[in-house]
Scaffold this motif. Structure first.
Motif, PDB file in Angstrom:
ATOM      1  N   VAL A 198     -12.085  21.273 -31.227  1.00 14.47           N
ATOM      2  CA  VAL A 198     -11.230  20.793 -30.136  1.00 14.47           C
ATOM      3  C   VAL A 198      -9.832  20.618 -30.702  1.00 14.47           C
ATOM      4  CG1 VAL A 198     -10.753  18.919 -28.528  1.00 14.47           C
ATOM      5  CG2 VAL A 198     -13.115  19.644 -28.928  1.00 14.47           C
ATOM      6  N   LEU A 199      -8.860  21.295 -30.090  1.00 10.82           N
ATOM      7  CA  LEU A 199      -7.473  21.166 -30.519  1.00 10.82           C
ATOM      8  C   LEU A 199      -6.805  19.978 -29.832  1.00 10.82           C
ATOM      9  CD1 LEU A 199      -5.234  22.329 -32.248  1.00 10.82           C
ATOM     10  CD2 LEU A 199      -4.778  24.001 -30.446  1.00 10.82           C
ATOM     11  N   THR A 200      -6.907  19.918 -28.508  1.00 11.83           N
ATOM     12  CA  THR A 200      -6.334  18.782 -27.776  1.00 11.83           C
ATOM     13  C   THR A 200      -6.873  18.749 -26.355  1.00 11.83           C
ATOM     14  OG1 THR A 200      -4.246  17.642 -27.268  1.00 11.83           O
ATOM     15  CG2 THR A 200      -4.307  20.007 -26.907  1.00 11.83           C
ATOM     16  N   ASP A 201      -6.777  17.582 -25.726  1.00  9.95           N
ATOM     17  CA  ASP A 201      -7.149  17.389 -24.321  1.00  9.95           C
ATOM     18  C   ASP A 201      -5.908  16.898 -23.572  1.00  9.95           C
ATOM     19  OD1 ASP A 201      -9.865  17.925 -24.910  1.00  9.95           O
ATOM     20  OD2 ASP A 201     -10.203  15.826 -25.435  1.00  9.95           O
ATOM     21  N   VAL A 202      -5.649  17.478 -22.408  1.00 16.00           N
ATOM     22  CA  VAL A 202      -4.457  17.088 -21.654  1.00 16.00           C
ATOM     23  C   VAL A 202      -4.764  17.010 -20.163  1.00 16.00           C
ATOM     24  CG1 VAL A 202      -2.807  18.052 -23.305  1.00 16.00           C
ATOM     25  CG2 VAL A 202      -3.676  19.496 -21.466  1.00 16.00           C
ATOM     26  N   TYR A 203      -3.981  16.178 -19.466  1.00 12.99           N
ATOM     27  CA  TYR A 203      -3.848  16.245 -18.014  1.00 12.99           C
ATOM     28  C   TYR A 203      -2.589  17.059 -17.751  1.00 12.99           C
ATOM     29  CZ  TYR A 203      -7.245  12.426 -17.585  1.00 12.99           C
ATOM     30  OH  TYR A 203      -8.376  11.649 -17.650  1.00 12.99           O
ATOM     31  N   THR A 204      -2.695  18.124 -16.972  1.00 10.10           N
ATOM     32  CA  THR A 204      -1.553  19.024 -16.814  1.00 10.10           C
ATOM     33  C   THR A 204      -0.410  18.389 -16.025  1.00 10.10           C
ATOM     34  OG1 THR A 204      -2.649  20.021 -14.892  1.00 10.10           O
ATOM     35  CG2 THR A 204      -2.915  21.125 -17.032  1.00 10.10           C
ATOM     36  N   THR A 205      -0.714  17.784 -14.889  1.00 15.80           N
ATOM     37  CA  THR A 205       0.323  17.173 -14.038  1.00 15.80           C
ATOM     38  C   THR A 205      -0.248  15.912 -13.410  1.00 15.80           C
ATOM     39  OG1 THR A 205      -0.382  18.688 -12.275  1.00 15.80           O
ATOM     40  CG2 THR A 205       1.613  19.279 -13.476  1.00 15.80           C
ATOM     41  N   VAL A 224       0.855  -1.189   0.000  1.00 14.46           N
ATOM     42  CA  VAL A 224       0.000   0.000   0.000  1.00 14.46           C
ATOM     43  C   VAL A 224       0.890   1.237   0.000  1.00 14.46           C
ATOM     44  CG1 VAL A 224      -1.739   1.311   1.264  1.00 14.46           C
ATOM     45  CG2 VAL A 224      -1.885  -1.189   1.178  1.00 14.46           C
ATOM     46  N   ALA A 225       0.652   2.134  -0.942  1.00 16.69           N
ATOM     47  CA  ALA A 225       1.426   3.369  -1.041  1.00 16.69           C
ATOM     48  C   ALA A 225       0.496   4.562  -0.863  1.00 16.69           C
ATOM     49  CB  ALA A 225       2.129   3.441  -2.398  1.00 16.69           C
ATOM     50  N   ARG A 226       1.015   5.589  -0.220  1.00 15.18           N
ATOM     51  CA  ARG A 226       0.229   6.800   0.020  1.00 15.18           C
ATOM     52  C   ARG A 226       0.486   7.808  -1.095  1.00 15.18           C
ATOM     53  NH1 ARG A 226      -0.604   8.532   6.022  1.00 15.18           N
ATOM     54  NH2 ARG A 226      -2.038   6.797   5.704  1.00 15.18           N
ATOM     55  N   ARG A 227      -0.577   8.356  -1.655  1.00  9.78           N
ATOM     56  CA  ARG A 227      -0.475   9.322  -2.738  1.00  9.78           C
ATOM     57  C   ARG A 227      -1.270  10.579  -2.386  1.00  9.78           C
ATOM     58  NH1 ARG A 227       3.213   6.766  -3.592  1.00  9.78           N
ATOM     59  NH2 ARG A 227       3.680   5.346  -5.338  1.00  9.78           N
ATOM     60  N   ASP A 228      -0.579  11.721  -2.385  1.00  9.41           N
ATOM     61  CA  ASP A 228      -1.203  13.026  -2.168  1.00  9.41           C
ATOM     62  C   ASP A 228      -1.377  13.709  -3.516  1.00  9.41           C
ATOM     63  OD1 ASP A 228      -0.954  12.756   0.688  1.00  9.41           O
ATOM     64  OD2 ASP A 228       1.146  13.349   0.483  1.00  9.41           O
ATOM     65  N   TYR A 229      -2.559  14.291  -3.773  1.00 14.28           N
ATOM     66  CA  TYR A 229      -2.752  14.981  -5.042  1.00 14.28           C
ATOM     67  C   TYR A 229      -3.831  16.046  -4.919  1.00 14.28           C
ATOM     68  CZ  TYR A 229      -6.651  11.635  -5.516  1.00 14.28           C
ATOM     69  OH  TYR A 229      -7.778  10.880  -5.294  1.00 14.28           O
ATOM     70  N   GLN A 230      -3.736  17.018  -5.814  1.00 22.10           N
ATOM     71  CA  GLN A 230      -4.716  18.094  -5.855  1.00 22.10           C
ATOM     72  C   GLN A 230      -5.939  17.641  -6.645  1.00 22.10           C
ATOM     73  OE1 GLN A 230      -3.553  21.540  -8.125  1.00 22.10           O
ATOM     74  NE2 GLN A 230      -4.939  22.907  -7.009  1.00 22.10           N
ATOM     75  N   VAL A 231      -7.122  17.896  -6.088  1.00 22.05           N
ATOM     76  CA  VAL A 231      -8.380  17.612  -6.773  1.00 22.05           C
ATOM     77  C   VAL A 231      -8.845  18.905  -7.433  1.00 22.05           C
ATOM     78  CG1 VAL A 231     -10.755  16.824  -6.508  1.00 22.05           C
ATOM     79  CG2 VAL A 231      -8.933  15.798  -5.130  1.00 22.05           C
ATOM     80  N   HIS A 232      -9.068  18.850  -8.736  1.00 24.34           N
ATOM     81  CA  HIS A 232      -9.290  20.054  -9.540  1.00 24.34           C
ATOM     82  C   HIS A 232     -10.566  19.900 -10.365  1.00 24.34           C
ATOM     83  CE1 HIS A 232      -8.503  23.183 -12.544  1.00 24.34           C
ATOM     84  NE2 HIS A 232      -7.546  23.645 -11.774  1.00 24.34           N
ATOM     85  N   PRO A 233     -11.358  20.978 -10.530  1.00 24.71           N
ATOM     86  CA  PRO A 233     -12.624  20.851 -11.275  1.00 24.71           C
ATOM     87  C   PRO A 233     -12.447  20.697 -12.779  1.00 24.71           C
ATOM     88  CG  PRO A 233     -12.245  23.133 -10.660  1.00 24.71           C
ATOM     89  CD  PRO A 233     -11.194  22.319  -9.952  1.00 24.71           C
TER      90      PRO A 233
END
Length: 208
Positions: A111-118, A38-47
């Protein structure tokens, strides 16, 4: 090999939200890895966000320069903004941002492109639109405040922007991705066959 990202969700055995902000929050998940650990992952939740590469009849891109406190720089950017409510139609949000930030409207949207920023630390998904057939919007200009009250606007030829990006002079994610995506689409002869403005967006499903 299929060049297609695929949905997958590893089991989460515990989750907390140690911080909640005005628009985003931070989540901590305990995730079961393939080997059973089990690994702990911290991340920002964004709309989620939208951005607009607005191209005029002289092949110039509409830009704005805005102070970004986390990086302590004023960055040249393309118009962009958050999805205000869950399930918001991204095209409507993009049209709103183009109006509010530049007082401009556009006739042709793709639509030009869709991305996940980080994706290693944030679930933000961005849809970048190509907008053409620009004209000044009707009515009064939107009243801006805070960082937006200090914005500069400019129109810069696409080729000049490509060179500036590759020289390391421009750093805003949406600008870099949008400019290079359009240049690549043109090089491959795909700029007139881009996805329609209402194309599905699995990362942020929306109502038509």
């Amino acid at each position: 090999m299929e060049l297609q990202d695929t949905p997958e969700e590893w089991r989460v055995v515990a989750t907390t939200t140690p911080f909640r902000g005005n628009k985003t929050s931070v989540r901590t998940d305990d995730v079961v890895m393939p080997d059973g650990t089990v690994a702990r992952r911290d991340y920002q939740v964004h709309p989620g966000s939208v951005a607009v590469l607005a191209l005029d009849e002289q092949d110039r891109v509409l830009l704005l320069k805005q102070y970004r406190h986390p990086v302590r720089q004023k960055l040249w950017e393309i118009p962009a903004g958050l999805l205000d409510v869950p399930g918001e139609n991204p095209l409507h949000a993009a049209q709103r941002e183009l109006y509010e930030e530049a007082h401009v409207k556009a006739e042709d949207w793709r639509v030009l492109t869709d991305v996940y920023t980080t994706p290693g630390g944030c679930d933000e998904a961005v849809r970048i639109f190509l907008a053409r057939g620009l004209s000044e919007a009707e009515g009064e200009r939107f009243e801006v405040s805070e960082e937006e009250a200090d914005m500069e606007l400019a129109r810069v030829p696409l080729g000049e922007l490509v060179r500036a990006v590759l020289a390391g002079s421009l750093h805003n994610n949406c600008l870099v991705v949008g400019v290079l995506s359009l240049a690549a689409a043109r090089a491959e002869g795909l700029d007139e066959s881009l996805r329609p403005a209402d194309a599905p967006w699995p990362a942020r499903p929306f109502e038509a």
